[in-house]
Scaffold this active site. Structure first.
Site, PDB file in Angstrom:
ATOM      1  N   HIS A   1      59.223  38.954  48.820  1.00 32.82           N
ATOM      2  CA  HIS A   1      59.224  37.508  49.052  1.00 32.82           C
ATOM      3  C   HIS A   1      57.853  36.996  49.491  1.00 32.82           C
ATOM      4  CE1 HIS A   1      60.410  39.223  53.009  1.00 32.82           C
ATOM      5  NE2 HIS A   1      59.710  38.217  53.516  1.00 32.82           N
TER       6      HIS A   1
ATOM      7  N   ASN B   1      58.558  59.424  58.036  1.00 31.40           N
ATOM      8  CA  ASN B   1      59.936  59.877  58.106  1.00 31.40           C
ATOM      9  C   ASN B   1      60.084  61.069  57.182  1.00 31.40           C
ATOM     10  OD1 ASN B   1      62.728  59.746  56.491  1.00 31.40           O
ATOM     11  ND2 ASN B   1      63.086  59.103  58.600  1.00 31.40           N
TER      12      ASN B   1
ATOM     13  N   ARG C   1      63.362  63.705  56.052  1.00 25.53           N
ATOM     14  CA  ARG C   1      64.802  63.812  56.246  1.00 25.53           C
ATOM     15  C   ARG C   1      65.412  64.800  55.247  1.00 25.53           C
ATOM     16  NH1 ARG C   1      62.999  59.204  54.153  1.00 25.53           N
ATOM     17  NH2 ARG C   1      63.642  58.655  52.040  1.00 25.53           N
TER      18      ARG C   1
ATOM     19  N   HIS D   1      53.779  54.870  60.137  1.00 21.65           N
ATOM     20  CA  HIS D   1      55.190  55.232  60.005  1.00 21.65           C
ATOM     21  C   HIS D   1      55.286  56.542  59.249  1.00 21.65           C
ATOM     22  CE1 HIS D   1      58.536  55.330  56.969  1.00 21.65           C
ATOM     23  NE2 HIS D   1      59.244  55.307  58.082  1.00 21.65           N
TER      24      HIS D   1
ATOM     25  N   SER E   1      61.866  60.523  62.511  1.00 23.87           N
ATOM     26  CA  SER E   1      61.313  59.228  62.106  1.00 23.87           C
ATOM     27  C   SER E   1      60.371  58.727  63.189  1.00 23.87           C
ATOM     28  CB  SER E   1      62.444  58.221  61.880  1.00 23.87           C
ATOM     29  OG  SER E   1      61.933  56.990  61.422  1.00 23.87           O
TER      30      SER E   1
END
Length: 309
Positions: A181, A118, A120, A116, A102
């Site tokens: 939000h 990642n 896995r 970013h 990550s």
């Protein structure tokens, strides 16, 4: 190579090594510090942090391989597995293994984007196994030529393996990296995929090759974005905007990010889990951008379903 948890683990370690080297060279000054850690319940990892560099203010490239009793939320997700269910009935806790790399990089210059990635691998009692991952970019200021470059490079990776993957996983990223939000995307998206195993089109081996190529694409893509933007001038106003954009990043990671939730619920190492947060971020009450400003332009582009390529 034979695909099993041991060979996947070693490949991920070598990926961590190559990405750290590329980032050190791109930064031109700072070096990664490594901390090895052990998880009491099983496994551990290598946390590598770079900070206060010529380009990178704070960043991490993390490898982990953890195992042990599957937490209840994982068992519930995979209760369809007969072997897993049998283990539960016999009061034997299902076991899990998860490994991955990550990365989150927060640059000094607000003209250089946050990135970013990642990738896995996960397996559990009963033959459950899958691949997951993704890569996405969060610019403080959206430069359309950079967005087009990033998405075109990711599309090339996808198209090499399955011509449906880019549109499918771009949509998934747009929906996943969404701050509900705020009613805005975290950045310009990228691709996101999960629970990838095999289907009528793709074997597990073919999906594994795709997964590897996503990981290998990180360094050349981000080094190019660094080199395009690292020498651009900026003002104090630009830096204040950067802090606000970092604040949005923090909100997403603490409220919505599944990786953060997984790490905390499996008693992961907190310092490593929260590595993704910037060194400094900011919030202002009821902040409004100036009309026709670069900040307003960026906000107007933080939307789902923009076709960059």
């Amino acid at each position: 190579m034979e695909i099993n948890k041991e060979t996947i683990t070693e490949w991920l370690k070598s990926l961590q090594d190559s990405i750290c080297l590329a980032l050190e060279q791109a930064d031109g000054g700072a070096k990664f510090a490594e901390e090895n850690w052990v998880r009491a319940e099983g496994g551990g990892g290598r946390t590598r942090i770079i900070k206060d560099g010529g380009v990178i203010e704070k960043g991490g490239v993390l490898f982990s391989a953890v195992s042990g009793d599957a937490p209840d939320f994982l068992f519930k997700e995979h209760a369809h597995s007969a072997s897993t269910a049998t283990s539960k009935e016999n009061n034997l806790k299902p076991q899990f293994f998860a490994t991955g790399v990550s990365i989150v990089i927060h640059p000094n210059n607000p003209m250089v984007p946050i990135i970013h990635m990642n990738i896995r691998y996960f397996e559990m009692t009963g033959g459950v196994k899958w691949l997951g991952g993704g890569i996405d970019v969060t610019p403080h200021y959206i430069f359309e030529e950079d967005a087009k470059f990033f998405h075109s490079e990711i599309k090339k990776v996808c198209d090499k393996h399955n011509t449906n993957y880019y549109s499918k996983y771009k949509k998934w990223a747009d929906d996943y990296f969404y701050i509900n939000h705020r009613k805005e995307t975290r950045g310009i998206g990228g691709i996101f995929f999960d629970r990838l195993n095999s289907d009528n089109e793709m074997s597990f081996e073919k999906n594994f090759a795709f997964w590897q190529n996503v990981g290998k694409a990180f360094a050349p893509i981000y080094v190019e974005l660094i080199n395009r933007n690292k020498n651009k001038s900026f003002t104090e106003k630009n830096k204040q905007w950067q802090l606000l954009r970092r604040g949005r990043y923090v909100e997403f990671n603490l409220v919505y990010d599944k990786g953060t939730k997984f790490g905390l619920e499996t008693n992961g190492r907190v310092e490593s889990i929260l590595m993704s947060l910037p060194k400094i971020a900011g919030w202002e009450y009821d902040f409004k951008t100036e009309k026709d400003s670069e900040e307003e332009k960026t906000l107007n582009l933080l939307k789902k379903d923009i076709n960059w390529v």
